[in-house]
Scaffold this active site. Structure first.
Site, PDB file in Angstrom:
ATOM      1  N   ASP A   1      50.347  67.896  65.623  1.00 54.77           N
ATOM      2  CA  ASP A   1      48.931  67.713  65.925  1.00 54.77           C
ATOM      3  C   ASP A   1      48.527  66.260  66.163  1.00 54.77           C
ATOM      4  OD1 ASP A   1      49.171  66.816  63.375  1.00 54.77           O
ATOM      5  OD2 ASP A   1      47.734  68.208  62.472  1.00 54.77           O
TER       6      ASP A   1
ATOM      7  N   ARG B   1      40.935  67.617  61.674  1.00 56.02           N
ATOM      8  CA  ARG B   1      41.286  68.068  63.024  1.00 56.02           C
ATOM      9  C   ARG B   1      40.057  68.443  63.827  1.00 56.02           C
ATOM     10  NH1 ARG B   1      46.334  71.177  63.250  1.00 56.02           N
ATOM     11  NH2 ARG B   1      45.195  72.242  64.903  1.00 56.02           N
TER      12      ARG B   1
ATOM     13  N   TYR C   1      48.879  68.633  54.273  1.00 52.96           N
ATOM     14  CA  TYR C   1      50.308  68.620  53.950  1.00 52.96           C
ATOM     15  C   TYR C   1      50.393  68.549  52.436  1.00 52.96           C
ATOM     16  CZ  TYR C   1      51.641  67.566  58.772  1.00 52.96           C
ATOM     17  OH  TYR C   1      51.850  67.626  60.122  1.00 52.96           O
TER      18      TYR C   1
ATOM     19  N   PRO D   1      57.244  65.790  59.457  1.00 54.93           N
ATOM     20  CA  PRO D   1      56.142  65.670  60.424  1.00 54.93           C
ATOM     21  C   PRO D   1      54.967  64.822  59.950  1.00 54.93           C
ATOM     22  CG  PRO D   1      56.044  67.810  59.361  1.00 54.93           C
ATOM     23  CD  PRO D   1      57.236  67.100  58.778  1.00 54.93           C
TER      24      PRO D   1
END
Ligand code: FAD
Length: 650
Positions: A50, A272, A280, A355
């Site tokens: 993302d 987001r 996370y 990530p």
């Protein structure tokens, strides 16, 4: 018996994730015959990567793809939350998420499926020459080694199998939604994504290609055929990921946060688009006892529970969960990026890592951005295949740097905070913060510095007929790094424009001439000398530009002078710097001034690049926007030496 060949193509790309789609975008731009296949029926619909870093946003902008920037959430601030003396989490620091002045862009967040959508739309809008063929897998790879040096040959043979949807649908295990499941976040994809039947399901075909590029992800089939291995480690640390619309009283839920709890693990908040937040979360309970973890046992409720413990005393819950996953950090690099000078690997096929630093998609896009124009120039017969060797040397080092960065970052983020200075197994939170800040330029993709090679000349080679590189003439500009952007003013219409906007990804090299203050006669005469050389029959322009193509179609010449704009008349400058095309008129978009604009200040590009206004310089910029060499303004011999290293004369 040799297989019957059904068709031939210059480039075959296996895998239509970010790396494959970036490559297809380049090759479409350069009009190279290309096919791209993917084993899945659709692009990903939710989850996965993302984060968009500054360099990726610059690259996308150079293709005219600005939808990521428009649609994404711009992440402007980062906050650090750490336990106080009573073990309660507190905000201990705030900072800009992207260091000031690094780029025109800042780190932004949007889910990977949108990016793939934008690439697909762009391919369609720019000629619709390349379409992703789904679901198709390669089943056999053969290379005719005796034909590798023959540039006209198609030495790579592949058998392709066209699958049915049933075959292309993966077994998801126990109810774990991942990127293959449809997201309720995006509304406009659906019709486009319904696969039109190709009528080839269940059939096989054999094709020959000049080049094969494996962009087929972490389990790359192509990599396995080449016999390369991923080298590195698997850690035992398990992380969960939730894409949720959170209901929480945590005050910093709309900024990026790195939260270290006293003993319940760590958590990262990524705000987001469309009210979604990605979390996370370090999972303590799952995987205890070591060994491989069965990810199918992880549930969103379990991940949420872990997050609630870390973020306490704040409350955290959700009604809407868009996607979740769990992963174990593996930090690995392939021991090969290329074989036979004809087959290349890019993206996750050659590097995997955690990530959390938002690197996966970015570095993958940047890999194939590095490769695309090189394959394009060689396939068009413009450049020697020698330039393709620079793909491995340039990108393998980036992959190694990425793993080193990720190891440091992940270790500190996964560690338990030290209770005091004598607590040696705990991590020092100040050190974590420092690593984060020091890593910011790297994470933004802006520390990439390609070493000297056939395309990059970093110093005076000191031999007759070689490139007399003069880095001191632009002593703040780093050869091997991407050209930074500053505002300059169009000589003709006074429009202030970003320098990078003059460098679209269209496959052209650029000579950016910084002649200095051309209102001074002695400075002007140097510039005039270059202007007389450029149209001459032996110039680099004449040698490498096809007769029937525009003079700026292979090497474009731009000027940024430092005189007062109002003291210069475009028409009095040599025609080579603002050429006339009978059907289009004079080119008013090639000469600029480093001067005060009416509305947008002064970009101070000479100052920022460390260019002396009396001396000036000419900067050679590669088609991917990286600085290739810095030369004296009128050093035409070095121009010839530079392009003579790899360009093919007509
Ligand atoms: P991929 O995106 O993996 O694309 C490979 C493509 O090749 C796929 O479309 C696949 O279907 C196709 N393919 C594979 N094998 C074949 C074959 N044999 N034949 C034909 N086609 C084939 N990164 C982040 O930055 N943040 C995250 O939170 C994050 N989460 C992730 C979660 C998951 C479950 C996964 C798998 C990855 C995640 N990543 C994340 C990593 C990020 O998605 C990747 O780094 C990025 O997608 C790499 O791009 P790529 O094009 O190299 O590979």
């Amino acid at each position: 018996m040799a297989p019957k060949i059904d068709s031939e193509v210059d480039v075959l790309i296996v895998g239509a994730g970010p790396a494959g789609l970036m490559l297809a975008t380049w090759l479409s731009q350069l009009q190279i015959s290309t096919r791209i296949i993917d084993k899945r029926s659709t692009k990903i619909m939710a989850g996965q990567a993302d984060g968009f870093q500054c360099r990726t946003l610059e690259i996308l902008d150079s293709f005219g793809i600005d939808r990521v920037w428009k649609e994404s959430n711009h992440m402007l601030e980062v906050c650090f939350w750490n336990p106080d003396e009573n073990g309660v989490i507190r905000r201990t620091a705030r900072a800009p998420d992207t260091p000031k002045g690094l780029s025109r862009f800042t780190e932004s967040v949007l889910h990977q499926g949108r990016m793939e959508r934008f690439f697909l739309d762009h391919l369609k809008e720019t000629g619709d020459r390349i379409r992703v063929e789904r679901p198709v897998v390669p089943s056999l790879l053969q290379v005719e080694e005796s034909e590798i040096k023959n540039q006209a040959a198609y030495p790579v043979t592949l058998k392709l199998q066209h699958l049915t949807d049933e075959e292309a649908t993966p077994n998801q295990g126990n109810n774990i939604p991942n990127g293959l499941f449809r997201s309720n976040l995006t509304a406009d994809d659906t019709d486009d994504l319904i696969r039109k039947s190709s009528g080839k399901e269940g059939t096989e075909e054999t094709i020959r290609a000049k080049y094969l590029v494996g962009c087929d992800g972490a389990h790359s089939w192509t990599r396995k055929q080449l016999g390369f291995k991923m080298e590195g480690e698997h850690t035992e640390i398990i992380w969960g990921v939730l894409d949720v619309v959170p209901i929480t009283d945590f005050p910093d839920i709309r900024v990026r946060c790195l939260v270290h709890s006293a003993s319940a693990g760590s958590l990262m908040v990524i705000p987001r688009e469309k009210r979604v937040v990605r979390l996370y979360i370090q999972l303590k309970e799952v995987g205890a006892g070591g060994g491989a973890v069965d990810r199918s046992k992880v549930t969103p409720e379990q991940i949420l529970k872990a997050a609630q413990k870390i973020i306490a005393p704040y409350k955290l819950d959700y009604e809407q969960c868009d996607w979740f996953t769990a992963y174990q950090i593996a930090q690995r690099v392939s021991d090969g990026f290329e074989k036979y000078d004809r087959i290349y690997l890019a993206g996750d096929a050659v590097h995997t890592h955690s990530p959390k630093a938002g690197q996966g998609q970015n570095v993958s896009i940047q890999d194939s951005y590095n490769l695309g124009w090189k394959i394009g120039m060689v396939a068009r017969g413009q450049a020697s295949p020698e330039i393709l060797k620079t793909y491995t040397t340039e990108r393998q080092q980036i992959a190694r740097d990425l793993i080193a960065f990720d190891q440091k970052f992940s270790k500190l983020f996964s560690g338990r905070p030290a209770k005091d200075v004598s607590d040696e197994t705990g991590i020092n939170l100040k050190e974590f913060q420092n690593v984060f800040h020091q890593g910011a330029v790297f994470a933004a993709g802006l520390s990439v510095d390609y070493g000297p090679n056939i395309l990059v000349v970093k110093e005076d080679e000191g031999k007759d007929g070689s490139v007399r590189c003069r880095p001191e003439l632009a002593n703040k500009l780093k050869i091997g790094m991407r050209l930074p952007s500053h505002k300059i003013i169009n000589q003709s219409d006074a429009l202030a424009i970003e320098l990078q906007k003059l460098l679209p990804s269209d496959g052209r090299f650029r000579l950016i001439v910084f002649p200095g203050d051309i209102s001074k006669p002695e400075i002007y005469s140097r510039y005039e000398k270059l202007g007389a050389y450029l149209p001459s029959k032996d110039s680099v322009i004449s040698l490498y530009t096809p007769q029937d193509s525009p003079k700026d179609s292979v090497i474009e010449v731009l000027t940024v002078h430092s005189a007062k704009r109002t003291e210069i008349e475009l028409q009095s400058l040599p025609e080579a710097f603002h050429p006339l095309d009978k059907s289009k008129g004079w080119d008013y978009w090639k000469v600029y001034a480093d001067d005060e604009s009416y509305h947008e200040g002064h970009g101070q590009v000479y100052e920022n690049f460390g260019i002396d206004r009396d001396e000036g310089c000419t900067v050679v910029v590669r088609p991917d926007g990286y600085v290739a060499a810095t030369l004296a303004v009128d050093d035409t011999r070095s121009l010839e030496a530079y392009f003579g290293r790899f360009m093919i004369k007509l």
